[in-house]
Design a protein around this motif. Sequence first.
Motif, mmCIF file in Angstrom:
data_model
loop_
_atom_site.group_PDB
_atom_site.id
_atom_site.type_symbol
_atom_site.label_atom_id
_atom_site.label_comp_id
_atom_site.label_asym_id
_atom_site.label_seq_id
_atom_site.Cartn_x
_atom_site.Cartn_y
_atom_site.Cartn_z
ATOM 1 N N GLN A 148 -0.034 15.315 -38.931
ATOM 2 C CA GLN A 148 -1.101 14.373 -38.553
ATOM 3 C C GLN A 148 -1.986 15.010 -37.384
ATOM 4 O O GLN A 148 -1.547 15.869 -36.527
ATOM 5 C CB GLN A 148 -0.674 13.090 -37.807
ATOM 6 C CG GLN A 148 0.186 12.166 -38.804
ATOM 7 C CD GLN A 148 0.620 11.084 -38.126
ATOM 8 O OE1 GLN A 148 1.745 10.557 -38.342
ATOM 9 N NE2 GLN A 148 -0.407 10.116 -37.788
ATOM 10 N N CYS A 162 1.639 8.103 -39.760
ATOM 11 C CA CYS A 162 1.257 8.280 -40.957
ATOM 12 C C CYS A 162 2.745 8.675 -41.804
ATOM 13 O O CYS A 162 3.661 9.422 -41.355
ATOM 14 C CB CYS A 162 0.416 9.508 -41.303
ATOM 15 S SG CYS A 162 0.103 9.958 -43.201
ATOM 16 N N GLY A 201 -9.417 2.749 -44.204
ATOM 17 C CA GLY A 201 -8.885 4.267 -44.377
ATOM 18 C C GLY A 201 -9.580 4.733 -45.819
ATOM 19 O O GLY A 201 -10.412 3.919 -46.312
ATOM 20 N N TRP A 260 0.228 3.934 -43.573
ATOM 21 C CA TRP A 260 -0.153 4.010 -41.990
ATOM 22 C C TRP A 260 0.505 2.837 -41.496
ATOM 23 O O TRP A 260 0.597 1.661 -41.767
ATOM 24 C CB TRP A 260 -1.691 4.028 -41.666
ATOM 25 C CG TRP A 260 -2.534 5.348 -42.029
ATOM 26 C CD1 TRP A 260 -3.023 5.397 -43.565
ATOM 27 C CD2 TRP A 260 -2.736 6.529 -41.312
ATOM 28 N NE1 TRP A 260 -3.476 6.669 -43.573
ATOM 29 C CE2 TRP A 260 -3.489 7.149 -42.149
ATOM 30 C CE3 TRP A 260 -2.243 6.834 -39.914
ATOM 31 C CZ2 TRP A 260 -3.919 8.351 -41.777
ATOM 32 C CZ3 TRP A 260 -2.748 7.856 -39.735
ATOM 33 C CH2 TRP A 260 -3.296 8.875 -40.360
ATOM 34 N N GLN A 317 1.145 1.349 -37.278
ATOM 35 C CA GLN A 317 0.991 1.270 -35.735
ATOM 36 C C GLN A 317 2.027 1.017 -34.886
ATOM 37 O O GLN A 317 2.804 0.086 -35.282
ATOM 38 C CB GLN A 317 -0.192 0.326 -35.526
ATOM 39 C CG GLN A 317 -0.596 0.244 -33.916
ATOM 40 C CD GLN A 317 -1.216 -1.194 -33.787
ATOM 41 O OE1 GLN A 317 -0.981 -2.229 -33.943
ATOM 42 N NE2 GLN A 317 -2.442 -0.856 -33.174
ATOM 43 N N LEU A 325 -7.464 7.428 -41.213
ATOM 44 C CA LEU A 325 -7.482 6.271 -40.771
ATOM 45 C C LEU A 325 -8.746 6.206 -39.828
ATOM 46 O O LEU A 325 -8.736 6.831 -38.883
ATOM 47 C CB LEU A 325 -6.362 5.884 -40.146
ATOM 48 C CG LEU A 325 -6.100 4.534 -39.182
ATOM 49 C CD1 LEU A 325 -6.334 3.212 -39.790
ATOM 50 C CD2 LEU A 325 -4.714 4.566 -38.581
ATOM 51 N N CYS A 337 -4.363 12.864 -42.036
ATOM 52 C CA CYS A 337 -2.945 12.988 -42.338
ATOM 53 C C CYS A 337 -2.914 13.783 -43.538
ATOM 54 O O CYS A 337 -3.645 13.389 -44.655
ATOM 55 C CB CYS A 337 -2.213 11.518 -42.384
ATOM 56 S SG CYS A 337 -0.634 11.571 -43.486
ATOM 57 N N TYR A 351 -0.167 5.957 -33.629
ATOM 58 C CA TYR A 351 -0.332 5.786 -35.214
ATOM 59 C C TYR A 351 0.427 6.811 -36.157
ATOM 60 O O TYR A 351 0.247 8.051 -35.897
ATOM 61 C CB TYR A 351 -1.919 6.025 -35.478
ATOM 62 C CG TYR A 351 -2.500 4.630 -34.735
ATOM 63 C CD1 TYR A 351 -2.790 4.654 -33.368
ATOM 64 C CD2 TYR A 351 -2.592 3.570 -35.554
ATOM 65 C CE1 TYR A 351 -3.482 3.729 -32.829
ATOM 66 C CE2 TYR A 351 -3.522 2.369 -34.974
ATOM 67 C CZ TYR A 351 -3.691 2.476 -33.545
ATOM 68 O OH TYR A 351 -4.291 1.519 -33.110
#
Lengths: 114, 113
Positions: free
Chosen positions: A6, A91, A66, A34, A36, A76, A23, A89
């Motif tokens: 990432q 991935c 995305g 993805w 959060q 993203l 990513c 964040y």
Amino acid sequence: DAGVTQSPTHLIKTRGQQVTLRCSPKSGHDTVSWYQQALGQGPQFIFQYYEEEERQRGNFPDRFSGHQFPNYSSELNVNALLLGDSALYLCASSHTGTYTGELFFGEGSRLTVL
Amino acid sequence: QKEVEQNSGPLSVPEGAIASLNCTYSDRGSQSFFWYRQYSGKSPELIMSIYSNGDKEDGRFTAQLNKASQYVSLLIRDSQPSDSATYLCAVRRDGANDYKLSFGAGTTVTVRA
């Protein structure tokens, strides 16, 4: 064998700005999800991409969007950043054909919104 | 009601002891269950998966699943300082077009030397 990568690892933005996170999935994987992760919380599902299409979406506003590219990598995008968007964040990649629920996570992009 | 709830931490155990972590979930349609370990500042990594009722052992880790009670647990035997981390419980519904994992907030474990 490269794992999930990432970029960037850290970034600082101000409210109202836009951000793009990138990513690259693990070799052999074709699906990117993805998540959060706010401080002290578990990861929350944003969306998943497969065959360059958004296959499933979590409870996130349209400011979150995305893209998946033919080489399976993904981006993203978050528009109109809010203070509450500050988070890690993550991935995660997987292979749809053999998917059992195991996800391989990248090290994440830590976003701070001031 | 949260989809996945874990016992609040932090949990502090002496080296060599058993650490017991609990997780409950609200969706009876959940079919797949996972424990991820997350070291501070790092990303989650899968340590156990369980799909059917009963116990599953892998080295010092044992996962237990009871679908009727909507409960899944993780036991860490002979705890080591390297086990100090946050443990995340995750569940998946496994329905058509449902690929997401729902995570709990995590339980932080500290193993005292």
